[in-house]
Structures are given as structure tokens and as C-alpha cells.
Design a protein around this motif. Structure first.
Motif, PDB file in Angstrom:
ATOM      1  N   TYR A 105       0.845  -1.195   0.000  1.00 36.06           N
ATOM      2  CA  TYR A 105       0.000   0.000   0.000  1.00 36.06           C
ATOM      3  C   TYR A 105       0.878   1.242   0.000  1.00 36.06           C
ATOM      4  O   TYR A 105       2.058   1.208   0.367  1.00 36.06           O
ATOM      5  CB  TYR A 105      -0.934   0.006   1.228  1.00 36.06           C
ATOM      6  N   GLU A 106       0.260   2.335  -0.448  1.00 37.01           N
ATOM      7  CA  GLU A 106       0.942   3.634  -0.472  1.00 37.01           C
ATOM      8  C   GLU A 106       0.640   4.394   0.818  1.00 37.01           C
ATOM      9  O   GLU A 106      -0.373   4.149   1.491  1.00 37.01           O
ATOM     10  CB  GLU A 106       0.469   4.457  -1.681  1.00 37.01           C
ATOM     11  N   ARG A 107       1.507   5.296   1.150  1.00 28.21           N
ATOM     12  CA  ARG A 107       1.291   6.147   2.312  1.00 28.21           C
ATOM     13  C   ARG A 107      -0.031   6.899   2.175  1.00 28.21           C
ATOM     14  O   ARG A 107      -0.337   7.459   1.116  1.00 28.21           O
ATOM     15  CB  ARG A 107       2.442   7.141   2.443  1.00 28.21           C
ATOM     16  N   GLY A 108      -0.843   6.871   3.221  1.00 29.03           N
ATOM     17  CA  GLY A 108      -2.122   7.563   3.216  1.00 29.03           C
ATOM     18  C   GLY A 108      -3.243   6.798   2.554  1.00 29.03           C
ATOM     19  O   GLY A 108      -4.359   7.323   2.418  1.00 29.03           O
ATOM     20  N   ALA A 109      -2.993   5.548   2.131  1.00 29.56           N
ATOM     21  CA  ALA A 109      -4.040   4.762   1.460  1.00 29.56           C
ATOM     22  C   ALA A 109      -5.210   4.481   2.390  1.00 29.56           C
ATOM     23  O   ALA A 109      -6.358   4.360   1.946  1.00 29.56           O
ATOM     24  CB  ALA A 109      -3.452   3.455   0.934  1.00 29.56           C
ATOM     25  N   PHE A 110      -4.946   4.411   3.681  1.00 25.69           N
ATOM     26  CA  PHE A 110      -6.002   4.189   4.671  1.00 25.69           C
ATOM     27  C   PHE A 110      -5.476   4.666   6.016  1.00 25.69           C
ATOM     28  O   PHE A 110      -4.279   4.966   6.171  1.00 25.69           O
ATOM     29  CB  PHE A 110      -6.422   2.714   4.723  1.00 25.69           C
ATOM     30  N   THR A 111      -6.367   4.716   6.987  1.00 21.44           N
ATOM     31  CA  THR A 111      -5.966   5.160   8.317  1.00 21.44           C
ATOM     32  C   THR A 111      -4.905   4.229   8.886  1.00 21.44           C
ATOM     33  O   THR A 111      -5.093   3.016   8.924  1.00 21.44           O
ATOM     34  CB  THR A 111      -7.180   5.178   9.268  1.00 21.44           C
ATOM     35  N   GLY A 112      -3.796   4.804   9.288  1.00 22.51           N
ATOM     36  CA  GLY A 112      -2.699   4.003   9.823  1.00 22.51           C
ATOM     37  C   GLY A 112      -1.612   3.705   8.821  1.00 22.51           C
ATOM     38  O   GLY A 112      -0.552   3.201   9.190  1.00 22.51           O
ATOM     39  N   ALA A 113      -1.851   4.029   7.528  1.00 18.09           N
ATOM     40  CA  ALA A 113      -0.827   3.816   6.503  1.00 18.09           C
ATOM     41  C   ALA A 113       0.113   5.014   6.513  1.00 18.09           C
ATOM     42  O   ALA A 113       0.018   5.918   5.675  1.00 18.09           O
ATOM     43  CB  ALA A 113      -1.477   3.630   5.135  1.00 18.09           C
TER      44      ALA A 113
END
Length: 456
Positions: free
Chosen positions: A207-215
Motif C-alpha cells: 500500500y501507499e502512504r495515506g491509502a487508509f488510516t494508519g498507513a
């Protein structure tokens, strides 16, 4: 031959008063892949053995008594006699009475090798495989699997391993990888049934940074880590429709996007997948994509359940006995004849994994040097499957009778499993050596419910 047959990895006990004979036999048999035990008398303590080479120049009655004692200690062993003139008559009588094989003096390396090759059963044609020593057995069903692995391993073709839980799918997948051109690359197993859909997607594809909460940072997925190697997708039939679509793209285009990403990432990965489900039926029911099924099923390999390779139960039992007794520093040498008969008669719904668990338990509980029936679980001692002739008409076609027998067994096994666990699915899954989804799927298949009394 009802006793042990020669194969690579045999433990061979050599009994002779001539050190030169022991050294020569050990050297010849060692080159053939055997483990030689050089005890000087039949009373010596050591590991369990499969085959015995012995020269016992003693009177007829003493020789016969000693051989019978040896067979009682290790009933599954084959005894090879070095024949010398004083013992020929007694040896011939011994051969008539039991599983004793003659080998004439003077001994020559070619004769020793030829003798052990004659002990090998016709079906014992196991191909040479890197890592193959971890796969125990010489049954025709297992050898057929190993020959297919030998053929398919060097290619890049996707492989679909089919079979019940506990049949060794991950071990076979790893063996394919070790014998492939990708053997220096990573081998990464993934249990598709153990993670929720969203977590599994991020694990597989990253996953990319900011893709979901906690990423909070970009993280590569397993497909990227497996680049240049092999990824093993266990329980692939449990994938959700959205993950099936994303996996299909990886297989077709060799590229994917991370969760929350836009950039296409190229990968060079071989996919080996496995399932204990009927994927063809899942395709018919609309639960599994047909195009993905064909992509995964380039080379299907069916792993037989343990009940269809009963010849392998005895060597598996001895293998686990050696392993756990050495690991736990227990002086166990053998499984009693009565215990072995129970182990060979039990249907092993959990297959090799269940047998491994039973042997670990038996080694832990055994008080002496021999595993006895009382060291085995109650279900193994008593058996849980009713006589087939009492439940299934034997005038049915073979495949139909087999299907009905398996269905009956699954229903009875599930009912008694849940009765023992009080309906606790997690505990039932652990006892059966399968995952929770498998228990739920079988309950649904047979119309059983965990919350009320189960009837047939």
C-alpha cells in the motif's frame, strides 16, 4: 514383502563380529543414501531400524530364537542373513518361517547393492528431488505426485495443488520451488483463509502512504518481495471476488497497483496455489472466477489423502517417532505391533498433519521405550468410522460408493468433533488440523448446525 523395503533414508542395523564387514557394508550402503547403525549385538540399544544385516554363527535353535526375538523387537524390519556353511540349514528354516533374506559370503559391494535393490518394491521409483528427503513414503500414489513435480518444477507454469487439509500441500509447493530455476529466489507462503479481505489485499499487493488510516508510510507487498521467486497461495478458494480480479491481472499482465497507488508495478513471480475445495463446483456456483481458475490450473496435482496411501503410514510413524524422540530426548525405539495396527487402521481425516500430532502426543506420554496402544488418543484406539458394509450398499458403482462413504464419514466426524468441543468451532478446527472456514463449509455442506444436537 510385508515388512520394510529398501529405499533411500533407511536405517540399517549391521550386526557382525568382523569390523571390516561392518565398515565395508556401511560404506556401500552409505553411498546408497542409507543410515547405518553398527551395533555389535542384538541386545544393543539404538534408533529404530528398517533392515538388519547379520551373521550369527550359532547353533540352529539359538539362531532361530535370536531371529524371532529380533522380529518381536522390531516387527517391521527385514532381516538379511549373511550365510556361512554352519548356519545354512537354520537360515533356510528361518527364511521359510518369516521375513528373512539370504546374502551369501564372501561379501562383495556389487552383491550388497544388488540385494538391496531387489528388496525395493517395483513401485519404489522415487525421482531424485532437492528437498525430497522431507517427503516420506514410497506408495504408488505418492510416487506419481513426485514424478509430476519432477517434470513441472523446471518450468514457469502455474501449479494448482488439490487435496484435503493435512496432505502436505505447502511441503510439495516448496519442493517444486527448490527444484525450479527460481530456487535461489524467495519462496513465500500465504494463507488466504487466515486474514480478512482488506488486510490480505494490503499484505499481497502492498500500500501507499495515506491509502487508509494508519498507513503512515509506503509498504511493498508480498508479490514484490517474491519477485524472482515463488509465491504459494494456500486456500486460494477463499479469496473474495475483488481479490480474485486483482490476482487475475497479476497472472495475465505480471503487473499490479498497490492499495491506494496509481503506478503499475512489474513482477516476475511463479504462482503455486492450493485448495481443499472443489473449485469446479465453485465456478459453477459463481463463487470463483472461471478465467482465474484456468490461469491457476495450468498443471493440477492431486495430493492423495493418507487413507489412499496406507503403505506410507508405517514409514511416517517411524519418521515421526525418530524426530520427536530425538527432539524431546526420549529413549523411544519402536511402536508396538498392536499400536501400529491401530495407526494403520485409522482413517486419518486430518491426514499426515493429524498423524504427526498423534505421534508427538504419543512420544510425550509413553513411559517406556515402546509406544503402546494406551499412548494413542481414544479416537485412534476405538476408531470412529462404522463398517462400510453396514452403511453403504456394496452393489453401487465404485465412485458413487466412495463418494457416499466419504460423505457419511464427514458427517459422523463433524458431529463427534463438535460434541467433544461443545460446539466450539475454533477448538474443533485445531483438533481436526483445519481452519475455521473449512469447518463452517463442511457444516453448511452437510446441513449440520453447531448449536443443537447433530443427527445423521
Amino acid at each position: 514383502m510385508s515388512s520394510s523395503s529398501f529405499s533411500k533414508g533407511n536405517h540399517i542395523l549391521i550386526v557382525d563380529d568382523d569390523p571390516a564387514v561392518i565398515e565395508g557394508c556401511s560404506r556401500v550402503l552409505g553411498r546408497m543414501g542409507c543410515h547405518c547403525l553398527t551395533l555389535q549385538d542384538l541386545e544393543g540399544e539404538g534408533e529404530p531400524f528398517d533392515i538388519v544385516l547379520t551373521d550369527m554363527s550359532m547353533p540352529r535353535d539359538e539362531l532361530l530364537n535370536a531371529l524371532e526375538h529380533l522380529k518381536e523387537q522390531t516387527p517391521s524390519a527385514t532381516v538379511v542373513l549373511f550365510l556361512t556353511c554352519p548356519t545354512v540349514r537354520a537360515a533356510i528354516e528361518a527364511i521359510k518361517r518369516g521375513d528373512f533374506v539370504p546374502l551369501h559370503r564372501p561379501l562383495h559391494p556389487e552383491e550388497i547393492k544388488a540385494m538391496f535393490e531387489r528388496l525395493a518394491p517395483a513401485e519404489d521409483q522415487r525421482p531424485e528431488l532437492k528437498g525430497g528427503e522431507r517427503i516420506v513414503g514410497t506408495s504408488p500414489a505418492l510416487i506419481k505426485v513426485l514424478k509430476t513435480i519432477k517434470k513441472v518444477a523446471p518450468s514457469n507454469a502455474n501449479v494448482l495443488l488439490l487435496g484435503e487439509s493435512g496432505t502436505g500441500k505447502e511441503l510439495m509447493a516448496r519442493t517444486i520451488h527448490l527444484n525450479s530455476t527460481r530456487c535461489d529466489g524467495p519462496f513465500i507462503p500465504v494463507d488466504c483463509a487466515s486474514l480478512p479481505e482488506t488486510l490480505l489485499e494490503s499484505e499481497l499487493f502492498g500500500y501507499e502512504r495515506g491509502a487508509f488510516t494508519g498507513a503512515l508510510s509506503t509498504r511493498p507487498g508480498i508479490f514484490e518481495y517474491a519477485n524472482g521467486g515463488t509465491i504459494f497461495l494456500d486456500e486460494v478458494g477463499e479469496l473474495s471476488p475483488s481479490l480474485q480480479a486483482k490476482l487475475l491481472r497479476v497472472l495475465q499482465e505480471r503487473q499490479f497497483r498497490r492499495v491506494g497507488g496509481r503506478q503499475l508495478i512489474q513482477v516476475d513471480v511463479r504462482v503455486i496455489s492450493a485448495t481443499n475445495q472443489d473449485l469446479i463446483q465453485a465456478v459453477r456456483d459463481g463463487r470463483f472466477r472461471k478465467d482465474l481458475y484456468y490461469r491457476l490450473n495450468v498443471v493440477p496435482i492431486h495430493l492423495p489423502p493418507l487413507r489412499e496411501r496406507k503403505e506410507d503410514i508405517k514409514p511416517l510413524v517411524r519418521h515421526f517417532l525418530r524426530y520427536f524422540s530425538q527432539r524431546d530426548h526420549r529413549p523411544l525405539r519402536e511402536v508396538s505391533q498392536a499400536a501400529m495396527e491401530l495407526l494403520e487402521r485409522y482413517p486419518w481425516p486430518g491426514n499426515v498433519r493429524e498423524l504427526q500430532n498423534v505421534m508427538e502426543r504419543a512420544v510425550s506420554l509413553a513411559e517406556g521405550e515402546v509406544i503402546l496402544p494406551e499412548d494413542l488418543p481414544e479416537e485412534v484406539r476405538k476408531g470412529r468410522v462404522p463398517p462400510i458394509e453396514d452403511e453403504i450398499p456394496l452393489d453401487l458403482p465404485f465412485e458413487e460408493a466412495k463418494e457416499r462413504w466419504i460423505e457419511l464419514f464427514e458427517r459422523r466426524y463433524l458431529r463427534e468433533l463438535l460434541e467433544r468441543t461443545g460446539g466450539n468451532i475454533s477448538q474443533a478446527a485445531r483438533m481436526a488440523g483445519v481452519n475455521r472456514k473449512t469447518i463452517h463449509r463442511l457444516l453448511k455442506k452437510h446441513g449440520l448446525h453447531k448449536g443443537r444436537s447433530l443427527t445423521l
